[in-house]
Scaffold this active site. Structure first.
Site, mmCIF file in Angstrom:
data_model
loop_
_atom_site.group_PDB
_atom_site.id
_atom_site.type_symbol
_atom_site.label_atom_id
_atom_site.label_comp_id
_atom_site.label_asym_id
_atom_site.label_seq_id
_atom_site.Cartn_x
_atom_site.Cartn_y
_atom_site.Cartn_z
ATOM 1 C CB SER A 65 24.217 31.150 30.840
ATOM 2 O OG SER A 65 25.045 29.969 30.637
ATOM 3 C CG PHE A 66 18.300 34.610 31.531
ATOM 4 C CD1 PHE A 66 17.298 34.492 32.397
ATOM 5 C CD2 PHE A 66 18.743 35.544 30.627
ATOM 6 C CE1 PHE A 66 16.253 35.634 32.637
ATOM 7 C CE2 PHE A 66 17.927 36.910 30.760
ATOM 8 C CZ PHE A 66 16.859 36.778 31.729
ATOM 9 C CB SER A 89 29.187 26.423 28.239
ATOM 10 O OG SER A 89 29.110 26.446 26.964
ATOM 11 C CB VAL A 90 26.311 31.384 26.367
ATOM 12 C CG1 VAL A 90 25.172 31.781 25.167
ATOM 13 C CG2 VAL A 90 25.874 31.659 27.621
ATOM 14 C CG HIS A 97 17.898 32.544 22.623
ATOM 15 N ND1 HIS A 97 18.033 31.575 23.686
ATOM 16 C CD2 HIS A 97 17.085 33.345 23.398
ATOM 17 C CE1 HIS A 97 17.475 31.554 24.767
ATOM 18 N NE2 HIS A 97 16.793 32.874 24.621
HETATM 19 N N1 LIG Z 1 21.068 28.402 24.488
HETATM 20 C C1 LIG Z 1 21.587 28.396 25.919
HETATM 21 C C2 LIG Z 1 20.860 28.589 26.895
HETATM 22 N N2 LIG Z 1 19.779 28.968 26.755
HETATM 23 C C3 LIG Z 1 18.719 28.890 28.061
HETATM 24 C C4 LIG Z 1 18.747 30.159 28.877
HETATM 25 O O1 LIG Z 1 19.947 30.303 29.653
HETATM 26 C C5 LIG Z 1 17.745 30.032 29.828
HETATM 27 O O2 LIG Z 1 18.045 28.942 30.696
HETATM 28 C C6 LIG Z 1 16.509 30.102 29.205
HETATM 29 O O3 LIG Z 1 16.093 31.128 28.441
HETATM 30 C C7 LIG Z 1 15.091 30.246 30.044
HETATM 31 O O4 LIG Z 1 15.486 31.437 30.816
HETATM 32 N N3 LIG Z 1 21.789 28.787 28.079
HETATM 33 C C8 LIG Z 1 22.958 28.432 28.043
HETATM 34 O O5 LIG Z 1 23.496 28.363 29.440
HETATM 35 N N4 LIG Z 1 23.688 28.171 26.994
HETATM 36 C C9 LIG Z 1 23.138 27.988 25.906
HETATM 37 O O6 LIG Z 1 23.852 27.849 24.810
HETATM 38 C C1 LIG Z 2 22.432 30.558 23.057
HETATM 39 C C2 LIG Z 2 21.210 29.875 22.611
HETATM 40 O O1 LIG Z 2 20.378 30.380 23.093
HETATM 41 C C3 LIG Z 2 21.434 29.226 21.437
HETATM 42 O O2 LIG Z 2 22.002 28.195 21.624
HETATM 43 C C4 LIG Z 2 19.755 28.811 20.988
HETATM 44 O O3 LIG Z 2 19.973 28.301 19.760
HETATM 45 P P1 LIG Z 2 18.902 28.673 18.583
HETATM 46 O O4 LIG Z 2 19.608 30.306 18.279
HETATM 47 O O5 LIG Z 2 19.419 28.021 17.354
HETATM 48 O O6 LIG Z 2 17.636 28.698 19.023
#
Ligand SMILES: Nc1c(NC[C@H](O)[C@H](O)[C@H](O)CO)[nH]c(=O)[nH]c1=O
Ligand SMILES: CC(=O)[C@@H](O)COP(=O)(O)O
Length: 159
Positions: A65-66, A89-90, A97
């Protein structure tokens, strides 16, 4: 009203502007694919149901998503589109994070709407649990992808 009080998939086609001429981009995050693929299907099926031609729906994928902000930015700059839907979906984990990814994604997509005349629709679920995400991507609360498709058609008529 929270999502619990409404069905995200319900819409009334009768009040929508014409959509048969529209070109719509969809940028899809690969994180939580069991959720984002359902969001994509909901958006795609709703766009077609409302008259958007299948060959005028363009999909790009990004890792998470980032990266949606950059993917939507590049799509807007390189294609002639009437609207873009950012799909992600986050889901909260053990650390902070979630807050940074969800917050940065929302701010980034907001910034795109300020900078460009092509509307970018925020179809990013930000959930505390997987079940909440399931419920909002074709489950008991409907599909946020369908909602985003309707928003895209409406906003495209303003751009
Ligand atoms: N934890 C989730 C992520 N994490 C990854 C970040 O979006 C990004 O790709 C990374 O930090 C590298 O820049 N992304 C989601 O879409 N959903 C999550 O639950
Ligand atoms: C949204 C996220 O980056 C999260 O799902 C990553 O999980 P965690 O906080 O346990 O490293």
């Amino acid at each position: 009203m929270a999502t619990k009080g409404k069905n995200l998939s319900e819409y009334d086609k009768s009040g929508l502007p014409p959509a048969n001429h529209l070109r719509i981009g969809l940028v899809v995050s690969e994180w939580n694919p069991e959720i984002t693929e359902n969001l994509y299907k909901g958006a795609y099926q709703t766009l077609v149901d409302c008259g958007v031609h299948e060959d005028r729906i363009i999909r790009w994928d990004v890792p998470g998503s980032f990266e949606l902000t950059f993917g939507c930015k590049k799509m807007i700059e390189s294609l002639d589109l009437d609207a873009v839907i950012a799909i992600g979906s986050v889901i909260r984990g053990e650390t902070k994070h979630f807050d940074f990814v969800a917050g940065a994604t929302a701010q980034g997509i907001k910034d795109l709407n300020v900078k460009y005349n092509t509307p970018t629709i925020f179809c990013v679920l930000t959930d505390d649990t997987l079940q909440q995400a399931i419920d909002r991507s074709g489950g008991v609360h409907g599909n946020k992808g369908a909602e985003a498709a309707i928003v895209a058609i409406k906003m495209a008529s303003l751009s």
